[in-house]
Design an enzyme around this catalytic site. Structure first.
Site, PDB file in Angstrom:
ATOM      1  N   CYS A  92      -1.256   5.697  10.761  1.00  0.00           N
ATOM      2  CA  CYS A  92      -0.128   4.921  11.271  1.00  0.00           C
ATOM      3  C   CYS A  92      -0.562   3.622  11.930  1.00  0.00           C
ATOM      4  CB  CYS A  92       0.629   5.781  12.284  1.00  0.00           C
ATOM      5  SG  CYS A  92       1.991   4.957  13.082  1.00  0.00           S
TER       6      CYS A  92
ATOM      7  N   GLU B  13       0.817  -1.207   0.000  1.00  0.00           N
ATOM      8  CA  GLU B  13       0.000   0.000   0.000  1.00  0.00           C
ATOM      9  C   GLU B  13       0.852   1.259   0.000  1.00  0.00           C
ATOM     10  OE1 GLU B  13      -3.776  -1.927   2.417  1.00  0.00           O
ATOM     11  OE2 GLU B  13      -3.124   0.098   2.848  1.00  0.00           O
TER      12      GLU B  13
END
EC number: 2.1.1.-
Length: 379
Positions: free
Chosen positions: A335, A89
């Site tokens: 994150c 990704e």
């Protein structure tokens, strides 16, 4: 003379030159093609129309598998399929200031095994090839061109530890900054690491204007080793010495990333330890709110008041400090959140079908872009 293969790869110089000679093309043809694709990010269709020879070139090494756009902010998650069938990704971050940052992955999975990180929980890393790193940039750039936006910054803060794939990451940066390829300034590129001192120094020497960041997360050696097992291989003293040496090479601030974990590293004493550890280093500290992951139920995010109080202590000592908040929460782009069940299944299948040890891979993590990168450009 060696004949050109039926199709050649865009970033393979020898293959491209063999194709040029085989087709008896003017050398300027490929220069213009690279200019249009790698600097202007023109669409594949436009490139194929302008340069018929492009039909013999593999313009991409990754297949865009899925795109997810945040409904609450300017984040876009791009899911790519590699030739090995695994998924990686990248994340496009459209900042409110008008800047646009691309967060790229350098590995499939990660061997650092950080306690707070989804990627680190999921398997041994497999390195991405140089062309796979660069194709993330090409395809994101093409998307942004369609929006009439420019790609401002590229950060190696996605899946994997960049300095565990140092050869390919270094080559990718070489091409990102090469005048005949992407022609980007090194000051628009940032590499984040959990701490590989020798690799950090090599990058700084090779690219003096490159931005570097350390995922520190604690200035206490015991605490850091608990949340970052790799911390056992490089002590806080060694990391401090490495940054000090780097700053004799680079005339720029060093980024320090600090994930705020409740009752782990967020006390006033922890702030004082961080101040003492930094000492006279020229740094910018980024405090990062934690995004919980299922694999680490014992870790919790610090409250916003605690984070702000921690930041105030750092600022009062004279440290440049920024509190960063997530983009892309609704698409799991923030994150530590980039995990996909499909990649688990593919990794399990790979274990059954592949004999090579580096096939045991899997999972995804994208860290938020470091605030303050833009301010480094002209230093």
């Amino acid at each position: 003379m060696t004949a050109a293969p039926a199709s050649v790869r865009l970033f393979q110089t020898h293959e491209m030159e063999a194709l040029r000679r085989d087709r008896r093309l003017d050398p300027q043809v490929f220069r213009k093609l690279r200019n249009d694709l790698l600097k202007k990010f023109e669409s594949d269709e436009a490139v194929l129309e302008k340069y018929p020879v492009a039909e013999a070139i593999e313009l991409h090494s990754l297949k865009l598998y899925q795109r997810m756009d945040s409904e609450i902010d300017g984040a876009t998650k791009l899911l790519f399929e590699t030739e090995s069938g695994m998924l990686i990704e990248s994340v496009i971050l459209r900042i409110a200031t008008g800047r646009t940052t691309l967060c790229v992955s350098s590995q499939i999975g990660c061997a650092a095994a950080c306690d707070f990180c989804a990627t680190g929980k999921m398997g041994i890393a497999k390195n991405l090839a140089t062309e796979e790193i660069l194709d993330q940039v090409v395809q994101a750039g093409q998307i942004l061109r369609g929006e009439d936006r420019r790609l401002s910054n590229i950060v190696f803060m996605g899946m994997g530890e960049p300095l565990h794939n140092e050869v390919n990451v270094t080559e990718a940066i070489e091409l990102l900054t090469a005048p005949d390829h992407f022609a980007r300034s090194p000051s628009t590129v940032l590499v984040s690491t959990v701490g590989v001192p020798a690799g950090m120094l090599r990058l700084a020497k090779r690219f003096p204007n490159l931005n570097l960041a350390l995922s520190l997360h604690s200035a206490d050696q015991t605490t850091r080793e608990k949340i970052i097992p790799l911390g056992k291989k490089a002590s806080l003293a060694q990391l401090h010495d490495a940054i000090h040496e780097i700053q004799t090479i680079q005339d720029r601030e060093f980024m320090i990333e600090y994930l705020m974990l409740r009752d782990v590293n967020d006390s006033a004493k922890d702030a004082d330890r961080l101040i003492d550890w930094i000492g006279d280093l020229r740094v910018h500290v980024n405090l990062i709110p934690y995004n919980t992951i299922e694999a680490s139920p014992h870790l919790h995010a610090s409250s916003r008041p605690v984070i702000e109080s921690f930041a105030d202590i750092l600022k009062a000592s004279g440290l440049k400090t920024t509190v960063r908040y997530s983009l892309g929460n609704d698409i799991e782009a923030a994150c530590g959140q980039l995990i996909r069940q499909e990649n688990r299944q593919r990794a399990m299948q790979a274990r059954r079908t592949e004999s090579e040890s580096d096939s045991h891979v899997g999972f995804l993590d994208v860290r938020q872009v470091v605030d303050g990168l833009e301010s480094q450009k002209n230093k």
